[in-house]
Design a protein around this motif. Structure first.
Motif, mmCIF file in Angstrom:
data_model
loop_
_atom_site.group_PDB
_atom_site.id
_atom_site.type_symbol
_atom_site.label_atom_id
_atom_site.label_comp_id
_atom_site.label_asym_id
_atom_site.label_seq_id
_atom_site.Cartn_x
_atom_site.Cartn_y
_atom_site.Cartn_z
ATOM 1 N N ALA A 54 0.685 -1.141 0.121
ATOM 2 C CA ALA A 54 -0.168 0.036 -0.040
ATOM 3 C C ALA A 54 0.951 1.294 0.054
ATOM 4 O O ALA A 54 0.294 2.003 -0.621
ATOM 5 C CB ALA A 54 -1.026 0.056 1.239
ATOM 6 N N PRO A 55 1.869 1.254 0.846
ATOM 7 C CA PRO A 55 2.642 2.611 0.775
ATOM 8 C C PRO A 55 3.146 3.000 -0.513
ATOM 9 O O PRO A 55 3.397 4.304 -0.794
ATOM 10 C CB PRO A 55 3.855 2.456 1.707
ATOM 11 C CG PRO A 55 3.143 1.221 2.589
ATOM 12 C CD PRO A 55 2.568 0.561 1.653
ATOM 13 N N ILE A 56 3.480 2.098 -1.551
ATOM 14 C CA ILE A 56 3.989 2.274 -2.771
ATOM 15 C C ILE A 56 2.832 2.582 -3.830
ATOM 16 O O ILE A 56 2.643 3.460 -4.747
ATOM 17 C CB ILE A 56 5.026 1.344 -3.273
ATOM 18 C CG1 ILE A 56 6.348 1.650 -2.275
ATOM 19 C CG2 ILE A 56 5.166 1.830 -4.720
ATOM 20 C CD1 ILE A 56 7.106 2.699 -2.476
ATOM 21 N N ALA A 57 1.828 1.346 -3.730
ATOM 22 C CA ALA A 57 0.610 1.290 -4.722
ATOM 23 C C ALA A 57 -0.153 2.495 -4.508
ATOM 24 O O ALA A 57 -0.606 2.873 -5.626
ATOM 25 C CB ALA A 57 0.091 0.170 -4.634
ATOM 26 N N GLY A 58 -0.361 3.046 -3.310
ATOM 27 C CA GLY A 58 -1.382 4.392 -2.980
ATOM 28 C C GLY A 58 -0.544 5.654 -3.422
ATOM 29 O O GLY A 58 -1.105 6.551 -3.104
ATOM 30 N N ILE A 64 6.243 1.429 -9.477
ATOM 31 C CA ILE A 64 6.383 -0.156 -9.248
ATOM 32 C C ILE A 64 6.830 -0.705 -10.470
ATOM 33 O O ILE A 64 6.286 -0.393 -11.683
ATOM 34 C CB ILE A 64 4.786 -0.716 -9.270
ATOM 35 C CG1 ILE A 64 4.128 -0.418 -7.807
ATOM 36 C CG2 ILE A 64 4.917 -2.427 -8.943
ATOM 37 C CD1 ILE A 64 2.916 -0.577 -7.551
ATOM 38 N N VAL A 65 7.947 -1.461 -10.242
ATOM 39 C CA VAL A 65 8.525 -2.368 -11.352
ATOM 40 C C VAL A 65 8.421 -3.801 -11.293
ATOM 41 O O VAL A 65 8.761 -4.169 -10.136
ATOM 42 C CB VAL A 65 9.986 -1.767 -11.789
ATOM 43 C CG1 VAL A 65 10.667 -2.749 -12.762
ATOM 44 C CG2 VAL A 65 10.195 -0.495 -11.998
ATOM 45 N N LEU A 113 10.339 3.332 -4.893
ATOM 46 C CA LEU A 113 10.134 2.234 -5.595
ATOM 47 C C LEU A 113 9.807 0.887 -4.978
ATOM 48 O O LEU A 113 9.952 0.524 -3.933
ATOM 49 C CB LEU A 113 11.496 1.863 -6.342
ATOM 50 C CG LEU A 113 11.803 0.482 -7.217
ATOM 51 C CD1 LEU A 113 10.541 0.588 -8.580
ATOM 52 C CD2 LEU A 113 13.164 0.386 -7.509
ATOM 53 N N LEU A 114 8.765 0.304 -5.627
ATOM 54 C CA LEU A 114 8.592 -1.038 -5.139
ATOM 55 C C LEU A 114 8.988 -2.206 -6.472
ATOM 56 O O LEU A 114 8.194 -2.083 -7.367
ATOM 57 C CB LEU A 114 6.851 -1.611 -5.099
ATOM 58 C CG LEU A 114 6.580 -2.942 -4.564
ATOM 59 C CD1 LEU A 114 7.301 -3.531 -3.500
ATOM 60 C CD2 LEU A 114 4.991 -3.027 -4.486
ATOM 61 N N ASP A 140 14.647 4.964 -1.461
ATOM 62 C CA ASP A 140 13.395 4.268 -1.075
ATOM 63 C C ASP A 140 12.811 3.258 -1.789
ATOM 64 O O ASP A 140 12.291 3.446 -2.610
ATOM 65 C CB ASP A 140 12.307 5.664 -0.708
ATOM 66 C CG ASP A 140 11.074 4.906 0.045
ATOM 67 O OD1 ASP A 140 10.853 3.870 0.343
ATOM 68 O OD2 ASP A 140 9.854 5.564 -0.364
ATOM 69 N N VAL A 141 12.985 1.998 -1.511
ATOM 70 C CA VAL A 141 13.092 0.999 -2.046
ATOM 71 C C VAL A 141 12.473 -0.316 -1.186
ATOM 72 O O VAL A 141 12.923 -0.319 -0.131
ATOM 73 C CB VAL A 141 14.230 0.620 -2.817
ATOM 74 C CG1 VAL A 141 15.430 0.122 -2.254
ATOM 75 C CG2 VAL A 141 13.788 -0.694 -3.876
ATOM 76 N N ARG A 142 11.477 -0.934 -1.836
ATOM 77 C CA ARG A 142 11.195 -2.251 -1.204
ATOM 78 C C ARG A 142 10.770 -3.159 -2.168
ATOM 79 O O ARG A 142 10.689 -2.862 -3.305
ATOM 80 C CB ARG A 142 9.949 -1.881 -0.464
ATOM 81 C CG ARG A 142 8.656 -1.323 -0.928
ATOM 82 C CD ARG A 142 7.427 -1.419 -0.061
ATOM 83 N NE ARG A 142 7.695 -0.396 1.165
ATOM 84 C CZ ARG A 142 7.183 -0.475 2.324
ATOM 85 N NH1 ARG A 142 6.020 -1.282 2.315
ATOM 86 N NH2 ARG A 142 7.533 0.244 3.419
ATOM 87 N N HIS A 143 10.943 -4.583 -1.900
ATOM 88 C CA HIS A 143 10.943 -5.715 -2.975
ATOM 89 C C HIS A 143 10.006 -6.705 -2.522
ATOM 90 O O HIS A 143 9.625 -7.014 -1.201
ATOM 91 C CB HIS A 143 12.143 -6.237 -2.709
ATOM 92 C CG HIS A 143 13.497 -5.478 -2.696
ATOM 93 N ND1 HIS A 143 13.994 -5.345 -4.319
ATOM 94 C CD2 HIS A 143 14.290 -4.675 -2.111
ATOM 95 C CE1 HIS A 143 15.246 -4.500 -4.033
ATOM 96 N NE2 HIS A 143 15.200 -4.079 -2.901
#
Length: 388
Positions: A54-58, A64-65, A113-114, A140-143
């Motif tokens: 949610a933090p990236i998608a919203g 999102i890659v 980025l996600l 700021d990246v998460r996987h």
């Protein structure tokens, strides 16, 4: 009383074992059941998944890659156009092979980025390198790792924030070509961003339609493969462009390159690629359920039939049209479905045809490349460091 002979895709199991085709057949055939299991597995994680994405998608400023190599990259190509419309964040499909070779074109250090990494084995060198590059280049990246292998290296790559969606063990295809791994990673990702609840009423029809395609089309696809086409064209509009690429790759892999393949959109095909057609070419078009898109698909189909140049033209569709066009594979029970839900029964058509084309050439679908020039997990990749 005699025991009924066990069959897969209409072929006795003993014959499949003897010809090196048993794993491919089983893994194609198991997809309806694996889709159901994937839904149940991830439904139990719905709150955790939503909290992670949610933090990236919203975030409209985020990105999102969807990434992977080969078949895994086509998962992203099927999903990106739809998810980009549904989510606040920008969504792109970028193969790991592009990310690793030219990271500065695709990774913005300042943009949250996600990175969604697909991996049947989770051991592809480019997949591991893509995670490491995102970690080193993006602040700021998460996987989100979507994988079929609990032992894959992708699960343990150091990352600041990561979550793994580990799919049922049976989806870790033993065969050379990805089949159930593709379909289940595709479904898992749609569920992760759409929410399990949104798919609760759709998974049943999706799985049933896929099962009926496998059971009802296998003989006609077997007969089609015996015609000996030396070229095959796959065409699809919108979400089906990624599917057309996957279909072309699957046929190329399972026939060890003996059948030349081409993929495009129906509108794009007129702009040069149409010259690929000969009198030994099969054309297969994945027809959209969208009323506008479907008209363009039908226009191209009629044009090809009027040209009379191709050996056969097959339309894979979910809506009946009158008069019924010749050589139509009509997916049952999906006439009102959205195009995204058609991906699973449609890809089963392509997989079964490729499986039978491989066998028609006397190859072993489980391991068609006897030369060893390609491998189940890619080899020979050197990862180079980023120049300061």
């Amino acid at each position: 009383m005699t025991n009924k002979t066990t069959e897969h895709l209409g072929v006795p199991e003993a014959d499949l074992i003897a010809s090196g085709a048993i794993w491919t057949a089983r893994e194609i055939e198991q997809q309806p059941r694996m889709l159901q299991q994937t839904h149940e597995l991830l439904s139990a994680m719905r709150d955790r998944i939503q909290a992670f994405v949610a933090p990236i998608a919203g975030n409209p400023a985020a990105r999102i890659v969807l990434t992977g190599a080969g078949t895994s990259s086509y998962i992203g190509q099927c999903l990106a156009p739809l998810l980009d419309r549904q989510l606040a964040a920008r969504v792109d499909a970028v193969p790991t092979t592009d990310l690793v070779s030219a990271p500065y074109l695709y990774l913005d250090p300042a943009q949250p980025l996600l990175l969604v990494s697909f991996g049947r084995s989770g051991n592809s060198p480019e997949s591991l390198a893509a995670v490491e590059l995102a970690e080193s280049l993006v602040r700021d990246v998460r996987h989100l790792v979507v994988t079929c292998n609990a032992e894959g290296a992708l699960n343990t790559v150091p990352a600041r924030e990561s979550m793994t969606l580990l799919l049922p063990e049976e989806t870790h295809d033993t065969s050379f070509a990805m089949t159930s791994s593709f379909s289940c990673m595709l479904y898992a990702t749609l569920l992760a961003f759409s929410g399990a609840q949104a798919l609760d009423d759709r998974i049943g029809p999706i799985a049933l339609a896929t099962e009926r395609v496998i059971n009802e089309f296998r003989l006609s696809l077997q007969e089609l493969a015996l015609h000996g086409f030396d070229r095959v064209v796959y065409l699809g509009s919108g979400l089906f462009q990624g599917l057309a690429r996957e279909a072309a790759l699957k046929l190329g892999e399972l026939t060890n390159g003996a059948v030349a393949t081409c993929f495009d959109s129906p509108l794009g095909f007129r702009h040069g690629p149409k010259t690929f057609i000969t009198d030994k070419t099969l054309v297969m078009v994945f027809v959209s359920n969208n009323p506008l898109t479907r008209q363009y698909d039908h226009d191209l189909l009629e044009e090809l039939r009027q040209d009379g140049c191709a050996a056969r033209i097959i339309e894979v569709a979910a809506q009946r049209r009158e008069p019924q066009a010749p050589d139509t594979l009509l997916v049952p029970g999906m006439s009102a479905a959205s195009d995204i839900d058609l991906l699973w029964p449609y890809v089963a058509v392509a997989q079964i045809y490729a499986f039978n084309a491989s066998r028609a050439l006397g190859l072993s679908p489980d391991s068609p490349n006897k030369q060893g020039t390609v491998n189940r997990v890619v080899q020979g990749v050197r990862i180079h460091s980023i120049t300061p």
